[in-house]
Design an enzyme around this catalytic site. Structure first.
Site, PDB file in Angstrom:
ATOM      1  NE  ARG A 165       7.168  -2.560   6.270  1.00  0.00           N
ATOM      2  CZ  ARG A 165       6.018  -2.281   6.211  1.00  0.00           C
ATOM      3  NH1 ARG A 165       5.295  -1.827   5.072  1.00  0.00           N
ATOM      4  NH2 ARG A 165       5.131  -2.329   7.174  1.00  0.00           N
TER       5      ARG A 165
ATOM      6  NE  ARG B 130       2.198  -4.941  11.800  1.00  0.00           N
ATOM      7  CZ  ARG B 130       3.137  -4.864  11.027  1.00  0.00           C
ATOM      8  NH1 ARG B 130       4.470  -5.484  11.190  1.00  0.00           N
ATOM      9  NH2 ARG B 130       3.242  -4.053   9.930  1.00  0.00           N
TER      10      ARG B 130
ATOM     11  CE  LYS C  11      -2.170  -0.965   3.803  1.00  0.00           C
ATOM     12  NZ  LYS C  11      -1.710  -2.320   4.162  1.00  0.00           N
TER      13      LYS C  11
END
Ligand code: AMP
Length: 193
Positions: free
Chosen positions: A128, A146, A14
């Site tokens: 990441r 998550r 995103k």
């Protein structure tokens, strides 16, 4: 106005796609995750409270993120539109967003969902985490929590927009540029409707 909800689990891409979209469509990027991290950096009380939940991979309360979005909509009038990234993450947030936008005489144009399987998400987030400095990207168990929060509380938001005829799902695995073109195609189609 062009108001997009960019939807998908953590690690779906995103943030990356938002960077391209804000340039092409001249949109204001509103990421509740980024807004919360700025509060943490600024050491505010809201930031401290949010951090406790974020560090556990849990969602912060709806009223906290809705209040942040409300302020940003007030601050950014006369813009071409918004891209909502990581918001809404629950159905009550989606309902609140519709109400806030209607107070500004506008509405969501469409929701674009990036679809990526959990194994790929975990791989991307751990990668990441090596450079992002985000504590919630560095622990596999936390990443799985998550993704579970997403599946339990956020996935139903897709139905909310789908029922309004404002939903398109896109394969989030592949070349960034190919995914971007597909998103643009869906946006342009929604604008024509
Ligand atoms: P993100 O940067 O979007 O991955 O968000 C990082 C963390 O911030 C999430 O795991 C949540 O703890 C919190 N968060 C961000 N956006 C929201 C939201 N719309 N509702 C609730 N919690 C959020």
């Amino acid at each position: 106005m062009l108001n997009l909800v960019l939807f998908g689990p953590p690690g779906a891409g995103k943030g990356t796609q938002s960077e391209y979209l804000i340039k092409k469509y001249n949109l204001v990027h509103l990421s509740t995750g980024d807004l919360l991290r700025s509060q943490i950096t600024a050491g505010t009380e809201l930031g401290l409270r949010a951090k406790q939940l974020m560090d556990q991979g849990l969602l912060v309360p709806d009223e906290v993120v809705i209040g942040m979005i409300e302020n940003k909509l007030e601050e950014n009038q006369l813009v071409a539109g918004f891209i909502f990234d990581g918001f809404p993450r629950t159905v009550p947030q989606a309902v609140a967003l519709d109400q806030l936008l209607s107070q500004h005489d506008t509405k969501i144009t469409t929701m674009i969902a990036l679809v990526v399987d959990s194994e790929e998400l975990t791989r991307r987030l751990l990668l990441r985490g090596q450079t992002s400095g985000r504590p919630d990207d560095q622990n596999e168990e936390l990443i799985r929590r998550r993704v579970k929060e997403y599946n339990d509380k956020t996935a139903p938001v897709a139905d909310y927009y789908s029922q309004q005829g404002k939903f398109a799902a896109i394969d989030g695995i592949g070349e960034i540029d190919t995914i971007f073109k597909e998103i643009c195609y869906q946006i342009d189609k929604a604008v024509e409707r």
